[in-house]
Design a protein around this motif. Structure first.
Motif, PDB file in Angstrom:
ATOM      1  N   MET A   1       0.690  -1.257   0.104  1.00 49.37           N
ATOM      2  CA  MET A   1      -0.103  -0.083   0.004  1.00 49.37           C
ATOM      3  C   MET A   1       0.902   1.255   0.113  1.00 49.37           C
ATOM      4  N   PRO A   2       0.789   2.268  -1.009  1.00 46.46           N
ATOM      5  CA  PRO A   2       1.396   3.460  -1.147  1.00 46.46           C
ATOM      6  C   PRO A   2       1.246   4.325   0.373  1.00 46.46           C
ATOM      7  N   SER A   3       2.285   4.975   0.747  1.00 45.93           N
ATOM      8  CA  SER A   3       2.346   5.836   1.962  1.00 45.93           C
ATOM      9  C   SER A   3       1.503   7.253   1.306  1.00 45.93           C
ATOM     10  N   LEU A   4       1.036   7.727   2.293  1.00 49.58           N
ATOM     11  CA  LEU A   4       0.302   8.985   2.185  1.00 49.58           C
ATOM     12  C   LEU A   4       1.126  10.194   1.804  1.00 49.58           C
ATOM     13  N   ASP A   5       1.030  10.928   0.748  1.00 50.14           N
ATOM     14  CA  ASP A   5       1.717  12.276   0.885  1.00 50.14           C
ATOM     15  C   ASP A   5       0.884  13.535   1.198  1.00 50.14           C
ATOM     16  N   ASP A   6       1.416  14.497   1.258  1.00 49.81           N
ATOM     17  CA  ASP A   6       0.997  15.832   1.763  1.00 49.81           C
ATOM     18  C   ASP A   6      -0.565  16.002   1.255  1.00 49.81           C
ATOM     19  N   ILE A   7      -0.722  15.894  -0.093  1.00 51.33           N
ATOM     20  CA  ILE A   7      -2.207  16.072  -0.731  1.00 51.33           C
ATOM     21  C   ILE A   7      -3.025  15.023  -0.179  1.00 51.33           C
ATOM     22  N   ASP A   8      -2.661  13.803   0.220  1.00 54.56           N
ATOM     23  CA  ASP A   8      -3.637  12.883   0.861  1.00 54.56           C
ATOM     24  C   ASP A   8      -3.815  13.114   2.141  1.00 54.56           C
ATOM     25  N   ARG A   9      -2.877  13.623   2.883  1.00 56.32           N
ATOM     26  CA  ARG A   9      -3.280  13.961   4.611  1.00 56.32           C
ATOM     27  C   ARG A   9      -4.125  15.202   4.533  1.00 56.32           C
ATOM     28  N   ARG A  10      -3.825  16.136   3.499  1.00 56.10           N
ATOM     29  CA  ARG A  10      -4.692  17.422   3.330  1.00 56.10           C
ATOM     30  C   ARG A  10      -6.309  16.970   3.122  1.00 56.10           C
ATOM     31  N   LEU A  11      -6.465  16.162   2.190  1.00 51.36           N
ATOM     32  CA  LEU A  11      -7.637  15.734   1.839  1.00 51.36           C
ATOM     33  C   LEU A  11      -8.489  15.066   3.244  1.00 51.36           C
ATOM     34  N   GLN A  24     -15.606  20.097  -5.731  1.00 45.03           N
ATOM     35  CA  GLN A  24     -15.098  21.512  -6.138  1.00 45.03           C
ATOM     36  C   GLN A  24     -14.529  22.282  -4.826  1.00 45.03           C
ATOM     37  N   ASP A  25     -15.230  22.385  -3.932  1.00 35.77           N
ATOM     38  CA  ASP A  25     -14.929  23.097  -2.640  1.00 35.77           C
ATOM     39  C   ASP A  25     -13.827  22.337  -1.870  1.00 35.77           C
ATOM     40  N   LEU A  26     -13.910  20.871  -2.013  1.00 32.66           N
ATOM     41  CA  LEU A  26     -12.705  19.976  -1.454  1.00 32.66           C
ATOM     42  C   LEU A  26     -11.562  20.165  -2.016  1.00 32.66           C
ATOM     43  N   ALA A  27     -11.524  20.138  -3.245  1.00 35.00           N
ATOM     44  CA  ALA A  27     -10.367  20.557  -4.316  1.00 35.00           C
ATOM     45  C   ALA A  27      -9.726  21.976  -3.985  1.00 35.00           C
ATOM     46  N   ALA A  30      -8.206  22.144  -0.439  1.00 35.00           N
ATOM     47  CA  ALA A  30      -6.803  21.071  -0.416  1.00 35.00           C
ATOM     48  C   ALA A  30      -5.700  21.778  -1.636  1.00 35.00           C
ATOM     49  N   HIS A  31      -6.151  22.581  -2.335  1.00 35.99           N
ATOM     50  CA  HIS A  31      -5.241  23.454  -3.295  1.00 35.99           C
ATOM     51  C   HIS A  31      -4.550  22.427  -4.418  1.00 35.99           C
ATOM     52  N   VAL A  32      -5.585  21.682  -4.967  1.00 32.66           N
ATOM     53  CA  VAL A  32      -5.344  20.780  -6.145  1.00 32.66           C
ATOM     54  C   VAL A  32      -6.612  21.001  -7.284  1.00 32.66           C
ATOM     55  N   SER A  33      -6.408  20.293  -8.332  1.00 28.19           N
ATOM     56  CA  SER A  33      -7.472  20.667  -9.379  1.00 28.19           C
ATOM     57  C   SER A  33      -8.723  19.634  -9.017  1.00 28.19           C
ATOM     58  N   ARG A  40      -7.856  11.572  -6.053  1.00 29.09           N
ATOM     59  CA  ARG A  40      -7.131  10.919  -4.835  1.00 29.09           C
ATOM     60  C   ARG A  40      -8.349  10.453  -3.916  1.00 29.09           C
ATOM     61  N   VAL A  41      -9.386  11.069  -3.808  1.00 29.52           N
ATOM     62  CA  VAL A  41     -10.809  10.501  -3.031  1.00 29.52           C
ATOM     63  C   VAL A  41     -10.931   9.245  -3.320  1.00 29.52           C
ATOM     64  N   LYS A  42     -11.115   8.960  -4.471  1.00 29.73           N
ATOM     65  CA  LYS A  42     -11.322   7.545  -4.917  1.00 29.73           C
ATOM     66  C   LYS A  42     -10.580   6.503  -4.448  1.00 29.73           C
ATOM     67  N   ARG A  43      -9.150   7.015  -4.783  1.00 26.99           N
ATOM     68  CA  ARG A  43      -8.193   5.920  -4.418  1.00 26.99           C
ATOM     69  C   ARG A  43      -8.114   5.756  -2.760  1.00 26.99           C
ATOM     70  N   LEU A  44      -8.179   6.756  -1.887  1.00 22.78           N
ATOM     71  CA  LEU A  44      -8.150   6.698  -0.684  1.00 22.78           C
ATOM     72  C   LEU A  44      -9.233   5.778  -0.075  1.00 22.78           C
ATOM     73  N   VAL A  45     -10.435   5.869  -0.639  1.00 21.01           N
ATOM     74  CA  VAL A  45     -11.500   5.159  -0.612  1.00 21.01           C
ATOM     75  C   VAL A  45     -11.278   3.505  -0.799  1.00 21.01           C
ATOM     76  N   ASP A  46     -10.767   3.213  -1.995  1.00 25.19           N
ATOM     77  CA  ASP A  46     -10.471   1.815  -2.689  1.00 25.19           C
ATOM     78  C   ASP A  46      -9.208   1.334  -1.914  1.00 25.19           C
ATOM     79  N   GLU A  47      -8.279   2.117  -1.253  1.00 24.91           N
ATOM     80  CA  GLU A  47      -7.345   1.297  -0.393  1.00 24.91           C
ATOM     81  C   GLU A  47      -7.752   1.336   1.217  1.00 24.91           C
ATOM     82  N   GLY A  48      -8.853   1.925   1.602  1.00 24.97           N
ATOM     83  CA  GLY A  48      -9.584   1.499   2.636  1.00 24.97           C
ATOM     84  C   GLY A  48      -9.058   2.726   3.716  1.00 24.97           C
TER      85      GLY A  48
END
Length: 153
Positions: A1-11, A24-27, A30-33, A40-48
Motif C-alpha cells: 500500500m503506498p504511503s500518504l503524501d501531503d495532498i492525501d493528508r490534506r484531503l 469543487q470545494d474540497l479541491a 486542498a489546493h488541487v484541481s 485521490r479521494v477515490k483511491r483513498l476509499v479504494d485503499e481503505g
C-alpha cells in the motif's frame, strides 16, 4: 500500500471535518484541481483509508441519552470466550464502541441508551445472562466535555 503524501493528508484532514463538501470545494480547500481531488479521494476509499462517510447526529437535539463507560472482566479469557463476548457486544445496538484491553478489564464498552431502564435491559442481555462475565463496572457520564471522531495522523 503506498504511503500518504501531503495532498492525501490534506484531503483526509478536510474530509474528517466536513465530508459533505462538494468535490469543487474540497479541491479548492486542498489546493488541487477537481480532477486530482476526485481521483485521490477515490483511491483513498479504494485503499481503505476512508471506510465510510456518515452523518453525526446531535444528541442534544434528539433528546436525552444515558452514556456509560463500562469495564467488563470475563471469568475465562480463552480466545473463544473473548471472541464470543466481543461478537455479542458489537452486535448490540446499545454498544457504540467496544475495545479489547489489556492490563485491566478484558473489554471497555461505550454504551449509549435512552435511559436507565434501557441500560438495565442491556445489562440483562450482555452481562447477567452470560455466565462467563465475572465483573462489570459502569461509569455514567454527567457531562460530555469533548467529543471528536477525528484521527490524528
Amino acid at each position: 500500500m503506498p504511503s500518504l503524501d501531503d495532498i492525501d493528508r490534506r484531503l483526509l484532514a478536510l474530509l474528517q471535518t466536513d465530508a459533505s463538501r462538494t468535490n469543487q470545494d474540497l479541491a479548492a480547500a486542498a489546493h488541487v484541481s477537481p480532477a486530482t481531488c476526485l481521483r485521490r479521494v477515490k483511491r483513498l476509499v479504494d485503499e481503505g483509508y476512508i471506510e465510510r462517510r456518515v452523518a453525526l447526529l446531535s444528541a442534544e437535539r434528539l433528546g436525552p441519552q444515558l452514556t456509560a463507560v463500562v469495564e467488563v472482566t470475563l471469568d475465562r479469557q480463552g480466545a473463544e470466550h473473548l471472541a464470543a463476548f466481543q461478537q455479542r457486544a458489537v452486535a448490540d445496538d446499545g454498544v457504540q464502541q467496544c475495545y479489547r484491553t489489556s492490563a485491566g478489564p478484558d473489554f471497555v464498552l461505550i454504551v449509549g441508551v435512552a435511559d436507565m431502564a434501557a441500560y438495565n435491559q442491556l445489562v440483562e442481555r450482555l452481562f447477567t445472562q452470560d455466565a462467563n462475565v465475572r465483573n462489570v463496572k459502569s461509569y455514567f457520564s454527567v457531562e460530555r466535555a469533548k467529543f471528536s471522531t477525528t484521527i490524528s495522523f
